[in-house]
Design a protein around this motif. Structure first.
Motif, PDB file in Angstrom:
ATOM      1  N   THR A  57       0.835  -1.210   0.000  1.00 35.84           N
ATOM      2  CA  THR A  57       0.000   0.000   0.000  1.00 35.84           C
ATOM      3  C   THR A  57       0.867   1.256   0.000  1.00 35.84           C
ATOM      4  O   THR A  57       0.577   2.221  -0.715  1.00 35.84           O
ATOM      5  N   SER A  58       1.917   1.246   0.786  1.00 39.60           N
ATOM      6  CA  SER A  58       2.820   2.397   0.845  1.00 39.60           C
ATOM      7  C   SER A  58       3.444   2.678  -0.525  1.00 39.60           C
ATOM      8  O   SER A  58       3.520   3.838  -0.960  1.00 39.60           O
ATOM      9  N   LEU A  59       3.872   1.638  -1.209  1.00 37.44           N
ATOM     10  CA  LEU A  59       4.478   1.816  -2.540  1.00 37.44           C
ATOM     11  C   LEU A  59       3.438   2.289  -3.558  1.00 37.44           C
ATOM     12  O   LEU A  59       3.695   3.230  -4.321  1.00 37.44           O
ATOM     13  N   ILE A  60       2.289   1.651  -3.580  1.00 38.10           N
ATOM     14  CA  ILE A  60       1.244   2.034  -4.533  1.00 38.10           C
ATOM     15  C   ILE A  60       0.790   3.467  -4.272  1.00 38.10           C
ATOM     16  O   ILE A  60       0.656   4.269  -5.198  1.00 38.10           O
ATOM     17  N   ASP A  61       0.569   3.810  -3.002  1.00 38.06           N
ATOM     18  CA  ASP A  61       0.161   5.171  -2.661  1.00 38.06           C
ATOM     19  C   ASP A  61       1.234   6.191  -3.025  1.00 38.06           C
ATOM     20  O   ASP A  61       0.929   7.350  -3.309  1.00 38.06           O
ATOM     21  N   GLY A  62       2.491   5.765  -3.036  1.00 39.14           N
ATOM     22  CA  GLY A  62       3.593   6.641  -3.419  1.00 39.14           C
ATOM     23  C   GLY A  62       3.779   6.765  -4.920  1.00 39.14           C
ATOM     24  O   GLY A  62       4.665   7.486  -5.387  1.00 39.14           O
ATOM     25  N   GLY A  63       2.970   6.033  -5.705  1.00 35.55           N
ATOM     26  CA  GLY A  63       3.055   6.110  -7.159  1.00 35.55           C
ATOM     27  C   GLY A  63       4.094   5.197  -7.781  1.00 35.55           C
ATOM     28  O   GLY A  63       4.436   5.349  -8.957  1.00 35.55           O
ATOM     29  N   TYR A  64       4.585   4.234  -7.023  1.00 39.48           N
ATOM     30  CA  TYR A  64       5.604   3.321  -7.541  1.00 39.48           C
ATOM     31  C   TYR A  64       4.960   2.097  -8.188  1.00 39.48           C
ATOM     32  O   TYR A  64       3.892   1.657  -7.768  1.00 39.48           O
ATOM     33  N   PRO A  65       5.620   1.508  -9.188  1.00 37.61           N
ATOM     34  CA  PRO A  65       5.070   0.302  -9.817  1.00 37.61           C
ATOM     35  C   PRO A  65       5.324  -0.950  -8.983  1.00 37.61           C
ATOM     36  O   PRO A  65       6.372  -1.095  -8.353  1.00 37.61           O
ATOM     37  N   TYR A  66       4.349  -1.837  -8.997  1.00 34.42           N
ATOM     38  CA  TYR A  66       4.430  -3.121  -8.290  1.00 34.42           C
ATOM     39  C   TYR A  66       3.781  -4.130  -9.235  1.00 34.42           C
ATOM     40  O   TYR A  66       2.606  -4.018  -9.555  1.00 34.42           O
TER      41      TYR A  66
END
Length: 177
Positions: A47-56
């Protein structure tokens, strides 16, 4: 072997991602974590990565998640905002079949599309020839090795630093941020 489907990860993929990472923690040296995070912690990280706009991303074969890759902040200070660090993990039975390469290639493209300019790979264990090789194939250059910085499985481990430019890299200045 059928072609792997590479797609953005969803919350529904996280039990499989958690399982893949737990195996890497318990039996591998690619990560220096010693205790596998549970699903709640992996969900928080996702969630932290997605909310930060990073690809997963995840790779799936016949509907089963067999690997994943993501990019996240290289360092928290704002001057690093155009640099990401990558991670790629696969189920052990899937190693050396090109799926890690496909995941990393797609991750690079996703990061370029988001305007990032540099990607750093911090590879656990200088004996991790597979990861070093995949990164080399995708244009990463060896930056250096930090010898004996981790201790896992009763032995000292190195980390290998590799880096590649994304998009225009440092050839031009980024847009205002």
């Amino acid at each position: 072997m059928p072609n792997a489907d590479i797609r953005p990860a969803t919350a529904a993929d996280l039990p499989a991602v958690t399982e893949i990472y737990a195996h890497a923690v318990l039996y591998g040296t690619a990560t220096f974590e010693l205790i596998p995070p549970d699903l709640a912690e992996m969900t928080r990280r996702f969630t932290s990565l997605i909310d930060g706009g990073y690809p997963y991303l995840v790779a799936s074969l016949e509907g089963r998640v067999v690997g994943y890759a993501y990019a996240g902040p290289y360092r928290p200070r704002p001057a690093y905002r155009f640099t990401v660090e990558n991670s790629v993990y696969l189920r052990p039975a899937i190693h050396r079949r090109g799926i890690g390469l496909k995941l990393l290639q797609r991750l690079i493209a996703e990061c370029e599309a988001r305007g990032y300019r540099q990607m750093i790979a911090v590879i656990g264990d200088s004996a991790n020839a597979g990861s070093i090789g995949v990164h080399s194939k995708t244009g990463f250059a060896m930056i250096g090795t930090h010898p004996n910085v981790g201790f896992k499985f009763g032995r000292w481990l190195d980390t290998v630093m590799m880096q590649r430019a994304l998009g225009e890299g440092a050839a031009t200045l980024p847009g205002a941020s």
